[in-house]
Design an enzyme around this catalytic site. Structure first.
Site, PDB file in Angstrom:
ATOM      1  N   VAL A  58      -1.674  -3.719  -1.593  1.00  0.00           N
ATOM      2  CA  VAL A  58      -0.483  -4.197  -0.887  1.00  0.00           C
ATOM      3  C   VAL A  58      -0.787  -4.464   0.582  1.00  0.00           C
ATOM      4  CG1 VAL A  58       1.861  -3.604  -0.149  1.00  0.00           C
ATOM      5  CG2 VAL A  58       1.111  -3.059  -2.473  1.00  0.00           C
ATOM      6  N   ARG A  93     -12.259   2.072   4.676  1.00  0.00           N
ATOM      7  CA  ARG A  93     -13.506   1.764   3.976  1.00  0.00           C
ATOM      8  C   ARG A  93     -14.476   1.087   4.930  1.00  0.00           C
ATOM      9  NH1 ARG A  93     -10.986  -1.403  -0.196  1.00  0.00           N
ATOM     10  NH2 ARG A  93     -12.692  -2.862   0.170  1.00  0.00           N
ATOM     11  N   ALA A 128      -0.567   2.885   3.333  1.00  0.00           N
ATOM     12  CA  ALA A 128      -1.606   3.801   2.864  1.00  0.00           C
ATOM     13  C   ALA A 128      -0.966   5.015   2.201  1.00  0.00           C
ATOM     14  CB  ALA A 128      -2.484   4.243   4.033  1.00  0.00           C
ATOM     15  N   ALA A 129      -1.633   5.519   1.165  1.00  0.00           N
ATOM     16  CA  ALA A 129      -1.116   6.690   0.456  1.00  0.00           C
ATOM     17  C   ALA A 129      -2.184   7.232  -0.474  1.00  0.00           C
ATOM     18  CB  ALA A 129       0.129   6.318  -0.357  1.00  0.00           C
ATOM     19  N   TYR A 133       3.486  12.860  -7.556  1.00  0.00           N
ATOM     20  CA  TYR A 133       3.471  11.681  -6.693  1.00  0.00           C
ATOM     21  C   TYR A 133       4.886  11.316  -6.247  1.00  0.00           C
ATOM     22  CZ  TYR A 133       2.912   6.775  -5.317  1.00  0.00           C
ATOM     23  OH  TYR A 133       2.951   5.573  -4.645  1.00  0.00           O
ATOM     24  N   LYS A 147       6.545  11.397  -2.378  1.00  0.00           N
ATOM     25  CA  LYS A 147       7.175  10.241  -1.734  1.00  0.00           C
ATOM     26  C   LYS A 147       8.616  10.563  -1.314  1.00  0.00           C
ATOM     27  CE  LYS A 147       4.135   6.807  -1.740  1.00  0.00           C
ATOM     28  NZ  LYS A 147       3.761   6.050  -0.533  1.00  0.00           N
TER      29      LYS A 147
END
Length: 326
Positions: free
Chosen positions: A18, A40, A77-78, A148, A152
Site C-alpha cells: 500500500v 529495506r 507500516a505495520a 492483529y 489495530k
C-alpha cells in the site's frame, strides 16, 4: 487548506504494497515535498523523494529528524496479519509495532507540529464476518477476533485519545481485503490456480464479500490528506460492489483469459473439511461473508471508488502475467 500550505507528507511503509502505491500516486500528483520511510536496505527511493531511515517501528524509535517540516503523516507500516503466525505470543508482538510503535510515532508527530495523522487500520477491527446483507458500518462497535485486529483497535483508541489531548487531527481508514498489481498471499494463489486451469470446488459459494482495489484505497488515502471533513473520522473502504467467491473467481479468470473451472461443491462440505484440517480461518475467507457499508465515506467526503472491479482485476491480472515465474 492545500497540501502545499500544509507542508511535507511522510509515508511510512513506503516500500510495502500500500505505502509504495501511495508514494507513487503522490509523485504523479506532483506533490513537491515527500518523505518516505523505507526500512529495506535494498529498496529504491523514487527520484525527488527524501528517504528517512529508522531502525525499527517499535516504541523506542526516534522520529524527530524524519518529522522535520512534516505536516501530514500517512502511517501504512505495520506488523501484518499472517495466517500461520509461529511466535509464542502473537498479541504481544503485534502490540509492540501496531500499538506502541504507532503511538510512539504519533506522539512525536504531535510534538513536531504535524497537523494530520492518517492511520491505515483494518476491517478486522470490526470483526471477521457478517450475515449476508448486514454490512459493517464505520461507527459500529468494534469486535476484533484475532491478535492483529485487537492491536489495530487498540492503536485506533490510543490515536483518538491523543487527538483529543493534542489537537492533532487523526483519520482512520479500515480497508477490506486489498488486491491489485503485486498482490500476494491467497489472492496470488487464486490467480495461479486459475492460470493453470486447476478445477476449484467453489462453484456453489453464494457468500458476499467486500474487496478494495489498491487504486481505490490509494485514492481515498490521498483524498483524506487535506479534506476538511476527514478530520477525526473513521472510514470503511471498498469497491462498492460485493462479490461471492464464485463470482470473483469467474471474473478473475476472465481477466486472465482463463475461464474458471468451478465445481459445485456445497459450502457445508468445504467448511466441514476445513474444520477437520484446522483451516477454519481460510474457510471463513472462502465461504463466509464480510460486507461493509461505505455510505459514510461517500457522503462525508463526496468520494466514490474511481476504478471498477473489472478494470482493477484486469490490471491485477496483467501484472501477474507480466511477472509470473511459473
Amino acid at each position: 487548506m492545500s497540501l502545499q500550505e500544509m507542508g511535507c507528507v511522510l509515508v511510512t511503509g513506503a516500500s510495502g504494497f500500500v505505502g509504495s502505491s501511495v508514494l507513487q500516486r503522490l509523485i504523479v500528483d506532483k506533490r513537491e515535498e515527500l518523505v518516505a520511510v523505507i526500512r529495506r536496505d535494498n529498496a529504491q527511493t523514487p527520484a525527488g523523494v527524501m528517504r528517512a531511515k529508522v531502525e525499527s517501528l517499535g516504541p523506542d524509535c526516534q522520529w524527530q529528524s524524519a518529522l522535520n517540516g512534516v505536516r501530514v503523516v500517512i502511517h501504512a507500516a505495520a506488523r501484518v496479519h499472517m495466517m500461520n503466525d509461529q511466535v509464542a505470543d502473537p498479541l504481544t508482538e503485534f502490540r509492540k509495532v501496531n500499538v506502541e510503535g504507532t503511538l510512539n510515532l504519533a506522539r512525536q508527530a504531535a510534538v513536531a507540529g504535524v497537523r494530520r495523522f492518517i492511520f491505515i487500520s483494518s476491517i478486522k477491527v470490526n470483526g471477521e464476518g457478517t450475515p449476508v446483507g448486514v454490512p459493517y458500518s464505520a461507527d459500529a462497535q468494534p469486535a476484533p477476533a484475532d491478535p492483529y485486529g485487537i492491536s489495530k483497535m487498540e492503536a485506533e483508541q490510543g490515536l483518538r485519545a491523543l487527538a483529543a489531548e493534542t489537537g492533532m487531527e487523526v483519520v482512520i481508514i479500515r480497508p477490506t481485503l486489498v488486491y491489485g498489481p503485486g498482490v500476494k498471499a491467497n489472492f496470488l494463489s487464486m490467480m495461479r490456480w486459475l492460470h493453470k486451469g486447476v478445477p476449484l470446488p467453489f462453484g456453489a459459494i453464494h457468500n458476499r464479500r467486500s474487496l478494495v482495489a489498491l487504486d481505490n484505497l490509494v485514492d481515498l488515502i490521498v483524498t483524506c490528506i487535506d479534506h476538511p471533513a476527514a478530520a477525526n473520522q473513521t472510514f470503511l473502504v471498498s469497491d462498492g460492489e460485493d462479490l461471492s467467491t464464485s463470482e470473483l473467481l469467474r471474473r478473475m479468470g476472465a481477466a486472465l483469459g482463463k475461464p474458471a473451472r468451478l465445481l459445485p461443491v456445497p459450502s457445508w462440505v468445504l467448511e466441514t473439511g476445513a474444520a477437520m484440517l484446522g483451516k477454519n480461518a481460510l474457510s471463513q475467507r472462502l465461504c463466509g461473508s464480510l460486507q461493509v457499508d461505505i455510505s459514510k465515506t461517500r457522503e462525508l467526503l463526496g468520494w466514490a471508488p474511481p476504478v471498477s472491479v473489472d478494470a482493477a482485476l484486469r490490471k491485477t491480472a496483467k501484472h501477474f502475467l507480466d511477472h509470473r515465474t511459473q
